[in-house]
Design an enzyme around this catalytic site. Structure first.
Site, PDB file in Angstrom:
ATOM      1  N   ASP A 186      19.792 -13.095  11.048  1.00 12.79           N
ATOM      2  CA  ASP A 186      18.737 -14.061  11.352  1.00 12.79           C
ATOM      3  C   ASP A 186      19.295 -15.461  11.130  1.00 12.79           C
ATOM      4  O   ASP A 186      19.830 -15.757  10.054  1.00 12.79           O
ATOM      5  CB  ASP A 186      17.513 -13.832  10.450  1.00 12.79           C
ATOM      6  CG  ASP A 186      16.399 -14.833  10.736  1.00 12.79           C
ATOM      7  OD1 ASP A 186      16.068 -15.013  11.922  1.00 12.79           O
ATOM      8  OD2 ASP A 186      15.874 -15.435   9.780  1.00 12.79           O
ATOM      9  N   GLU A 270      19.519 -12.896  17.651  1.00 10.78           N
ATOM     10  CA  GLU A 270      18.538 -13.366  18.625  1.00 10.78           C
ATOM     11  C   GLU A 270      19.225 -14.307  19.614  1.00 10.78           C
ATOM     12  O   GLU A 270      20.103 -15.079  19.233  1.00 10.78           O
ATOM     13  CB  GLU A 270      17.399 -14.111  17.925  1.00 10.78           C
ATOM     14  CG  GLU A 270      16.483 -13.202  17.128  1.00 10.78           C
ATOM     15  CD  GLU A 270      15.381 -13.978  16.411  1.00 10.78           C
ATOM     16  OE1 GLU A 270      14.200 -13.747  16.712  1.00 10.78           O
ATOM     17  OE2 GLU A 270      15.722 -14.809  15.548  1.00 10.78           O
ATOM     18  N   ASP A 351      13.458 -14.633   5.601  1.00 11.21           N
ATOM     19  CA  ASP A 351      14.659 -14.480   6.426  1.00 11.21           C
ATOM     20  C   ASP A 351      15.197 -13.051   6.402  1.00 11.21           C
ATOM     21  O   ASP A 351      15.667 -12.535   7.424  1.00 11.21           O
ATOM     22  CB  ASP A 351      15.751 -15.453   5.963  1.00 11.21           C
ATOM     23  CG  ASP A 351      15.353 -16.908   6.175  1.00 11.21           C
ATOM     24  OD1 ASP A 351      14.588 -17.167   7.124  1.00 11.21           O
ATOM     25  OD2 ASP A 351      15.795 -17.770   5.401  1.00 11.21           O
TER      26      ASP A 351
END
Length: 369
Positions: A186, A270, A351
Site C-alpha cells: 500500500d 494499486e 495502511d
C-alpha cells in the site's frame, strides 16, 4: 530476445568533450528543424489525415548541404533524432502524448548512436564510439560475453558529468516462477509503502532532509548576476545538491525493489495516478520525493528478470475502506483516521489493513485466492 542496459561513467578528454557538445547541439538543431517543417505540414493538412500520411519526414541529409558542420558529428545520432521525432508524432496521433515541442538548450543533453559494422567496442576500460574514437570509462561491472551491444546513449548531467548507457541484446527464455510467496504493498506518503505483513519501507525522505540546505543555496544563486563566474559556480553547487538527492533516492529504491524481488514470487500494488494525486491532494513534495513511479518501474523489471510477476489492481478498488477481516466497506474514511475500526470488532493500522486487501485482490487476479 531480451534487452538489458548497462550504465557507466565516461571520462572524455577535452577534445572529445568539445565534440560531444557539438553533437548534442547538432542533434537538437536537426530535431527542431524537422519539427519546424512537420508543424507547417500539419497545419496545412491536419483535416486530411491521408494527405498528412503521404508527407514523409525529411532526413538529416537534407540539411547537410546548407549546414555542412552537421557532417562533423555522428550521422547515426542525427538519424536517431529524426526517429525520436517520428515516435513523438506517432504517440501524439494515437492520443498517448501531447503535441511535440521544440528542444531547448536547457533540456537534457543526450544522443543515441547504433552499432554498425562493429563501430562500437569495449576494451580495457575504454569504449570505441563513432567520431570520438576511444573514450575512457569506469566499467564497474562486466557485460556478459553472450550480450550483444546494439546501441549507446551518451548523456551529460547538469553538473558536467558524462554517462553512457549501453543497450545489449541476448537470448533468454524466461521460465515463469511458480507463485507461492505473495505480498501486497500500500502506497504510503511518509514511508514509501507498507506491506501486508506490517513492514514499512522507512524511506528517509532525502529531499525533505536537504530542503533547508537547498533553499539556502538557491537564495545565494538568486543574488548572483546571471551569466557571471560566481553565478556559474553557485549554479553548479545547486545542481550538485539536486544530483545528490536524486542519486540517494535512486539507490534506496533500487535496494528496496531488489529485496522484494528476491523474496517474493509476486508483488501486488494499486495502479495509482501519482500526478493526479499530487495535484488533487496538494501533496506534491511528498509524492514526488519518495519516487513511487520509479520504484514500481524498478520492481517490475527486477521481478520479470526472475520470471516473477508485478500485479496491478484497479486504483478505484476500496482497499482503505474495506475491512480485511469481514469484507465490509465503509461509506467514508478521512485521511486523518490512521486506525481502521470495523463494526465486526476488527481494529488495525489503516495502511496494513489496506495492504492486506490489496494482496487478497491480487490473489484473485492470479486465480489462487
Amino acid at each position: 530476445m531480451t534487452n538489458k542496459a548497462y550504465k557507466f561513467r565516461l571520462y572524455p578528454t577535452q577534445e572529445q568533450a568539445q565534440l560531444l557538445a557539438k553533437t548534442f547541439g547538432c542533434v537538437r538543431f536537426v530535431y527542431n528543424k524537422i519539427l519546424e517543417e512537420r508543424i507547417q505540414i500539419y497545419e496545412k493538412f491536419k483535416d486530411d489525415k491521408e494527405a498528412l500520411k503521404q508527407h514523409k519526414f525529411p532526413t538529416p541529409a537534407k540539411y547537410k548541404r546548407d549546414f555542412p558542420w552537421l557532417k562533423e558529428v555522428d550521422s547515426l545520432a542525427l538519424a536517431n533524432a529524426q526517429l525520436n521525432l517520428q515516435k513523438a508524432f506517432t504517440n501524439f496521433f494515437s492520443g498517448r502524448a501531447g503535441f511535440p515541442k521544440f528542444k531547448s538548450r536547457k533540456a537534457k543533453q543526450s544522443y543515441t548512436t547504433n552499432v554498425v559494422n562493429g563501430n562500437i567496442k569495449l576494451a580495457d576500460g575504454y569504449i570505441q564510439l563513432p567520431k570520438l574514437k576511444w573514450v575512457k570509462l569506469k566499467q564497474h561491472r562486466q557485460i556478459p560475453v553472450h550480450h550483444i551491444i546494439k546501441a549507446c546513449t551518451i548523456t551529460k548531467t547538469k553538473t558536467g558529468k558524462y554517462f553512457i548507457s549501453i543497450l545489449t541484446e541476448y537470448e533468454h527464455q524466461q521460465v515463469p516462477k511458480e507463485i507461492e510467496n505473495v505480498v501486497g504493498l500500500d502506497f504510503s506518503m511518509n514511508t514509501l509503502y507498507v506491506d501486508s505483513e506490517g513492514k514499512r519501507a522507512n524511506y528517509p525522505r532525502f529531499y525533505r532532509q536537504a530542503l533547508e540546505k537547498l533553499a539556502r543555496a538557491q537564495r545565494v544563486l538568486s543574488r548572483r548576476r546571471k551569466g557571471s563566474n560566481r553565478w556559474h559556480k553557485q549554479r553548479l553547487k545547486v545542481a550538485k545538491l539536486h544530483e545528490k538527492i536524486a542519486n540517494q533516492r535512486q539507490d534506496f529504491l533500487h535496494k528496496a525493489s531488489r529485496q522484494l524481488a528476491n523474496r517474493y514470487d509476486a508483488v501486488v500494488i494499486e495502479d495509482l495516478n501519482m500526478k493526479g494525486m499530487s495535484q488533487a491532494l496538494h501533496f506534491g513534495q511528498s509524492v514526488h520525493d519518495n519516487g513511487w513511479g520509479l520504484f514500481t518501474t524498478f520492481l517490475q523489471y527486477k521481478l520479470a528478470e526472475q520470471g516473477k510477476k508485478l500485479i496491478k489492481i484497479d486504483k478505484w478498488f476500496p482497499s482503505s475502506k474495506m475491512c480485511s477481516c469481514c469484507g465490509r466497506v465503509k461509506a467514508s474514511l478521512s485521511l486523518t483516521e490512521r486506525q481502521f475500526r470495523c463494526e465486526c470488532g476488527f481494529v488495525a493500522d489503516r495502511d496494513i489493513n489496506a495492504a492486506i486487501n490489496i494482496k487478497k485482490e491480487g490473489l484473485k487476479k492470479l486465480g489462487t485466492a
